[in-house]
Design a protein around this motif. Structure first.
Motif, PDB file in Angstrom:
ATOM      1  N   GLY A  19      14.269  -7.921   6.756  1.00 46.91           N
ATOM      2  CA  GLY A  19      12.850  -8.073   7.056  1.00 46.91           C
ATOM      3  C   GLY A  19      12.007  -7.005   6.400  1.00 46.91           C
ATOM      4  N   SER A  20      12.526  -5.772   6.362  1.00 44.73           N
ATOM      5  CA  SER A  20      11.785  -4.692   5.707  1.00 44.73           C
ATOM      6  C   SER A  20      11.593  -4.975   4.223  1.00 44.73           C
ATOM      7  CB  SER A  20      12.525  -3.358   5.896  1.00 44.73           C
ATOM      8  OG  SER A  20      12.613  -3.012   7.263  1.00 44.73           O
ATOM      9  N   GLY A  21      12.611  -5.568   3.596  1.00 41.92           N
ATOM     10  CA  GLY A  21      12.482  -5.948   2.194  1.00 41.92           C
ATOM     11  C   GLY A  21      11.396  -6.993   1.984  1.00 41.92           C
ATOM     12  N   LEU A  22      11.299  -7.935   2.916  1.00 43.23           N
ATOM     13  CA  LEU A  22      10.228  -8.936   2.852  1.00 43.23           C
ATOM     14  C   LEU A  22       8.855  -8.262   2.944  1.00 43.23           C
ATOM     15  CD1 LEU A  22      11.696 -11.675   5.237  1.00 43.23           C
ATOM     16  CD2 LEU A  22      11.437 -11.858   2.757  1.00 43.23           C
ATOM     17  N   TRP A  23       8.723  -7.315   3.889  1.00 43.46           N
ATOM     18  CA  TRP A  23       7.440  -6.641   4.089  1.00 43.46           C
ATOM     19  C   TRP A  23       7.071  -5.783   2.886  1.00 43.46           C
ATOM     20  CZ3 TRP A  23       3.229  -6.472   7.096  1.00 43.46           C
ATOM     21  CH2 TRP A  23       2.442  -5.322   7.071  1.00 43.46           C
ATOM     22  N   ALA A  24       8.027  -5.014   2.394  1.00 45.64           N
ATOM     23  CA  ALA A  24       7.731  -4.102   1.287  1.00 45.64           C
ATOM     24  C   ALA A  24       7.267  -4.857   0.046  1.00 45.64           C
ATOM     25  CB  ALA A  24       8.968  -3.259   0.960  1.00 45.64           C
ATOM     26  N   ALA A  25       7.866  -6.010  -0.190  1.00 44.66           N
ATOM     27  CA  ALA A  25       7.537  -6.760  -1.401  1.00 44.66           C
ATOM     28  C   ALA A  25       6.260  -7.587  -1.268  1.00 44.66           C
ATOM     29  CB  ALA A  25       8.705  -7.672  -1.773  1.00 44.66           C
ATOM     30  N   SER A  26       5.842  -7.891  -0.040  1.00 43.49           N
ATOM     31  CA  SER A  26       4.737  -8.841   0.127  1.00 43.49           C
ATOM     32  C   SER A  26       3.530  -8.280   0.856  1.00 43.49           C
ATOM     33  CB  SER A  26       5.236 -10.074   0.895  1.00 43.49           C
ATOM     34  OG  SER A  26       5.692  -9.712   2.192  1.00 43.49           O
ATOM     35  N   SER A  27       3.648  -7.133   1.518  1.00 43.09           N
ATOM     36  CA  SER A  27       2.575  -6.682   2.401  1.00 43.09           C
ATOM     37  C   SER A  27       1.275  -6.401   1.657  1.00 43.09           C
ATOM     38  CB  SER A  27       3.026  -5.437   3.182  1.00 43.09           C
ATOM     39  OG  SER A  27       3.393  -4.393   2.287  1.00 43.09           O
ATOM     40  N   VAL A  28       1.362  -5.699   0.524  1.00 45.13           N
ATOM     41  CA  VAL A  28       0.132  -5.360  -0.212  1.00 45.13           C
ATOM     42  C   VAL A  28      -0.563  -6.624  -0.710  1.00 45.13           C
ATOM     43  CG1 VAL A  28      -0.778  -4.218  -2.268  1.00 45.13           C
ATOM     44  CG2 VAL A  28       0.938  -3.066  -0.856  1.00 45.13           C
ATOM     45  N   LEU A  29       0.206  -7.574  -1.234  1.00 46.53           N
ATOM     46  CA  LEU A  29      -0.390  -8.824  -1.708  1.00 46.53           C
ATOM     47  C   LEU A  29      -0.938  -9.642  -0.550  1.00 46.53           C
ATOM     48  CD1 LEU A  29       2.173  -9.856  -4.466  1.00 46.53           C
ATOM     49  CD2 LEU A  29      -0.022  -8.694  -4.721  1.00 46.53           C
ATOM     50  N   TYR A  30      -0.256  -9.619   0.589  1.00 45.27           N
ATOM     51  CA  TYR A  30      -0.767 -10.326   1.774  1.00 45.27           C
ATOM     52  C   TYR A  30      -2.103  -9.739   2.201  1.00 45.27           C
ATOM     53  CZ  TYR A  30      -1.215 -11.938   6.593  1.00 45.27           C
ATOM     54  OH  TYR A  30      -1.687 -12.489   7.762  1.00 45.27           O
ATOM     55  N   LEU A  31      -2.167  -8.413   2.276  1.00 48.62           N
ATOM     56  CA  LEU A  31      -3.413  -7.764   2.684  1.00 48.62           C
ATOM     57  C   LEU A  31      -4.527  -7.991   1.671  1.00 48.62           C
ATOM     58  CD1 LEU A  31      -1.923  -4.371   3.951  1.00 48.62           C
ATOM     59  CD2 LEU A  31      -2.807  -6.237   5.360  1.00 48.62           C
ATOM     60  N   THR A  32      -4.165  -8.188   0.406  1.00 48.34           N
ATOM     61  CA  THR A  32      -5.165  -8.392  -0.644  1.00 48.34           C
ATOM     62  C   THR A  32      -5.679  -9.831  -0.662  1.00 48.34           C
ATOM     63  OG1 THR A  32      -4.167  -6.668  -2.016  1.00 48.34           O
ATOM     64  CG2 THR A  32      -5.610  -8.271  -3.122  1.00 48.34           C
ATOM     65  N   PHE A  33      -4.762 -10.799  -0.695  1.00 46.19           N
ATOM     66  CA  PHE A  33      -5.159 -12.183  -0.935  1.00 46.19           C
ATOM     67  C   PHE A  33      -5.359 -13.010   0.329  1.00 46.19           C
ATOM     68  CE2 PHE A  33      -2.744 -11.062  -4.861  1.00 46.19           C
ATOM     69  CZ  PHE A  33      -3.815 -11.130  -5.735  1.00 46.19           C
ATOM     70  N   VAL A  34      -4.762 -12.583   1.445  1.00 45.70           N
ATOM     71  CA  VAL A  34      -4.905 -13.356   2.680  1.00 45.70           C
ATOM     72  C   VAL A  34      -5.956 -12.743   3.595  1.00 45.70           C
ATOM     73  CG1 VAL A  34      -3.719 -14.257   4.723  1.00 45.70           C
ATOM     74  CG2 VAL A  34      -2.523 -14.160   2.530  1.00 45.70           C
ATOM     75  N   THR A  35      -5.880 -11.415   3.814  1.00 49.45           N
ATOM     76  CA  THR A  35      -6.880 -10.771   4.680  1.00 49.45           C
ATOM     77  C   THR A  35      -8.066 -10.224   3.890  1.00 49.45           C
ATOM     78  OG1 THR A  35      -5.719  -8.632   4.579  1.00 49.45           O
ATOM     79  CG2 THR A  35      -5.085 -10.146   6.321  1.00 49.45           C
ATOM     80  N   HIS A  36      -7.982 -10.249   2.557  1.00 51.91           N
ATOM     81  CA  HIS A  36      -9.098  -9.901   1.663  1.00 51.91           C
ATOM     82  C   HIS A  36      -9.580  -8.457   1.856  1.00 51.91           C
ATOM     83  CE1 HIS A  36      -9.216 -14.120   0.594  1.00 51.91           C
ATOM     84  NE2 HIS A  36      -9.349 -14.437   1.873  1.00 51.91           N
ATOM     85  N   LEU A  37      -8.636  -7.531   2.009  1.00 49.62           N
ATOM     86  CA  LEU A  37      -8.984  -6.116   2.073  1.00 49.62           C
ATOM     87  C   LEU A  37      -9.107  -5.566   0.655  1.00 49.62           C
ATOM     88  CD1 LEU A  37      -6.692  -4.704   4.919  1.00 49.62           C
ATOM     89  CD2 LEU A  37      -8.983  -5.689   5.099  1.00 49.62           C
ATOM     90  N   SER A  38      -9.978  -4.580   0.497  1.00 54.59           N
ATOM     91  CA  SER A  38     -10.104  -3.923  -0.807  1.00 54.59           C
ATOM     92  C   SER A  38      -8.956  -2.948  -1.013  1.00 54.59           C
ATOM     93  CB  SER A  38     -11.436  -3.166  -0.885  1.00 54.59           C
ATOM     94  OG  SER A  38     -11.441  -2.079   0.027  1.00 54.59           O
ATOM     95  N   ALA A  39      -8.815  -2.465  -2.247  1.00 53.78           N
ATOM     96  CA  ALA A  39      -7.748  -1.505  -2.543  1.00 53.78           C
ATOM     97  C   ALA A  39      -7.944  -0.222  -1.734  1.00 53.78           C
ATOM     98  CB  ALA A  39      -7.737  -1.190  -4.046  1.00 53.78           C
ATOM     99  N   GLN A  40      -9.192   0.210  -1.580  1.00 53.74           N
ATOM    100  CA  GLN A  40      -9.450   1.414  -0.802  1.00 53.74           C
ATOM    101  C   GLN A  40      -9.082   1.213   0.665  1.00 53.74           C
ATOM    102  OE1 GLN A  40     -11.579  -0.038  -2.904  1.00 53.74           O
ATOM    103  NE2 GLN A  40     -11.668   1.498  -4.562  1.00 53.74           N
ATOM    104  N   GLN A  41      -9.397   0.058   1.215  1.00 52.45           N
ATOM    105  CA  GLN A  41      -9.058  -0.234   2.606  1.00 52.45           C
ATOM    106  C   GLN A  41      -7.542  -0.285   2.809  1.00 52.45           C
ATOM    107  OE1 GLN A  41     -11.423  -3.858   3.009  1.00 52.45           O
ATOM    108  NE2 GLN A  41     -12.729  -2.835   4.534  1.00 52.45           N
ATOM    109  N   ILE A  42      -6.844  -0.871   1.851  1.00 52.81           N
ATOM    110  CA  ILE A  42      -5.385  -0.931   1.949  1.00 52.81           C
ATOM    111  C   ILE A  42      -4.800   0.470   1.895  1.00 52.81           C
ATOM    112  CG2 ILE A  42      -3.279  -1.712   0.786  1.00 52.81           C
ATOM    113  CD1 ILE A  42      -4.826  -4.197  -0.089  1.00 52.81           C
ATOM    114  N   GLY A  43      -5.347   1.322   1.013  1.00 53.54           N
ATOM    115  CA  GLY A  43      -4.860   2.691   0.933  1.00 53.54           C
ATOM    116  C   GLY A  43      -5.046   3.435   2.239  1.00 53.54           C
TER     117      GLY A  43
END
Length: 470
Positions: free
Chosen positions: A45-69
């Motif tokens: 599960g951690s591998g799933l999160w590590a590989a997909s979390s940033v893209l999920y936060l970017t394209f699904v929740t529409h957070l900016s790069a600064q917000q993700i950081g």
């Protein structure tokens, strides 16, 4: 010559049979087998999160790069509190239900991630997820320490092999979802991580509480009559305020808290010094995940396709070599020598990174692959020595609290390591890597000396002088 080669092959066959036997019957028996499976599921599960979390936060929740950081930075800081909190709770309650609780907590928070859409809602949810993640890792270490006993280094090797295999499987599954690239695919990957916690919790439920529990140890201490002359207990306090590290027949002596004061890591300056020095002893993680890829892209002409090769090389070598390395780093003498070898490997690795900036594309590629190999070997040394020393240096009656504090070193490094590399080391160019390598090597020498002094170690014995990977 032929006889020597045949002897070497025979030893290799014997080692392979021994490692297979450990996989079938790991230290800790049935509990260990179930926990290793739970660990592999959790890390998938951690591998799933590590590989997909940033893209999920970017394209699904529409957070900016600064917000993700900011989101991940705050979550990393929250994770630092997870280790000492878990250690404190494990000193009062059984480890097994606490670990199940951590898995279920992360299950709930990941489900909340799926229904949260704004930065304000996601910030506390992701922070609690990271806190639960670090707490779970500490509880897993405590469970293993109690279940595996003196074979904890062998169990640690098995657990790291299982964890890396699970992580690789998770990353491979995530690659399929990322290739699809739809919102539904991203949500399925996050849900897969949440379900891994449910399965892990169910597996831990099938285990039994390890016999050496902090609650039981406390009950024994309370039951002992005041002034009873029963002699020092292994891992317990002795007359001069130190803590015996083993049986009376020659185990290392560990300094404990001052006489008349309760055992506690926050009052134990020697142990806090170990934890503080252990933070740079975890920098291999940031070098592999952040330093190598960014240095390749920004400062070399090596092909970008090498970036995934670094992770593949790391995963394969850890799975293949971790068991063998652990067998050569058990005990206080070998664990302290592994700290020195870690410093040497990191120094040479940083030297290779400095050189890579001055070569052509293929030369830089080869040098960077060599650096990835060296940082992986350093990780193998650190993964054994850091845990082994954290256990050996802690008094047994307060081990849960001590190991909770020791777990902070990894969390702090995960928060401070990436900005240190990007904002200081890489900004200084090749010289920055040389300074970092020299600093880590020097701190490794200091760490070895302080640990040896606290453990009461004399000169390294001849039979423990070699630390060979193979």
């Amino acid at each position: 010559m032929r006889r020597r080669e045949e002897g070497g092959r025979a030893r290799a066959r014997g080692e392979r049979r021994g490692l297979l036997a450990q996989l079938r019957d790991p230290p800790g028996g049935r509990n260990a087998r179930i926990m290793l499976l739970a660990l592999a599921v959790d890390r998938t599960g951690s591998g799933l999160w590590a590989a997909s979390s940033v893209l999920y936060l970017t394209f699904v929740t529409h957070l900016s790069a600064q917000q993700i950081g900011v989101l991940l930075g705050v979550a990393g800081v929250a994770g630092i509190a997870g280790s000492p909190l878990a250690g404190r709770l494990a000193g009062r309650f059984p480890v097994r239900p606490l670990l199940i609780g951590c898995h279920l907590l992360r299950l709930v928070t990941l489900v909340l991630v799926l229904v949260s859409t704004g930065f304000d809602a996601l910030l506390p949810v992701v922070a609690v997820t990271y806190l639960g993640d670090r707490a779970a890792k500490t509880l897993e270490m405590l469970f293993a320490t109690r279940a595996a006993g003196e074979r904890r280094a062998a169990y640690q090797a098995l657990s790291r092999s299982a964890a890396n295999a699970g992580y690789g499987v998770g990353a491979g599954i995530a690659a399929i979802g990322l290739a699809v690239g739809t919102t539904g695919a991203y949500r399925v990957l996050i849900l897969g991580n949440a379900l891994s916690f449910l399965v892990a919790a169910a597996l831990v439920w099938r285990t039994t509480e390890p016999e050496e529990s902090a609650v039981a140890a406390g009950a024994v201490a309370k039951a002992r009559p005041a002034g009873a002359d029963s002699g020092p207990v292994a891992g317990g306090p002795v007359a001069d305020g130190s803590v015996s590290g083993g049986p009376a027949s020659g185990g290392p002596v560990v300094e404990g808290p001052e006489p008349g004061r309760p055992a506690g890591p926050w009052r134990d300056r020697g142990y806090l010094r170990f934890v503080l020095l252990d933070i740079p002893m975890n920098l291999d993680d940031s070098v592999l995940a952040v330093g190598l890829p960014l240095w390749l892209v920004d400062r070399t002409s090596a092909p970008h396709a090498l970036v995934p090769a670094f992770l593949v090389l790391n995963t394969v070598l850890v799975v293949v070599l971790q068991l063998s390395v652990s067998r050569r780093a058990e005990g206080p003498h070998r664990a302290t020598r592994a700290v020195l070898l870690y410093g040497v490997l990191m120094f040479v690795c940083c030297g290779f990174l400095a050189v890579a900036a001055r070569g052509g594309s293929w030369t830089a590629g080869v040098v960077l692959l060599a650096a990835a190999l060296l940082v992986t070997l350093a990780e193998l040394m650190r993964s054994v020595s850091s845990w082994e020393l954290a256990v050996l240096l802690a008094p047994r009656e307060a081990r849960a609290a001590y190991l909770g504090v020791a777990g902070m070193s990894q969390s702090i490094q995960k928060s401070a390591g990436p900005p240190l590399l990007t904002g200081v080391v890489m900004a200084a160019g090749p010289a920055g890597w040389l300074v970092l390598g020299t600093a880590v090597a020097g701190l490794a020498v200091v760490q070895r000396r302080t640990c040896a002094r606290r453990l009461g170690l004399g000169p390294v014995r001849k039979e423990t002088a070699g630390l060979v990977i193979g």
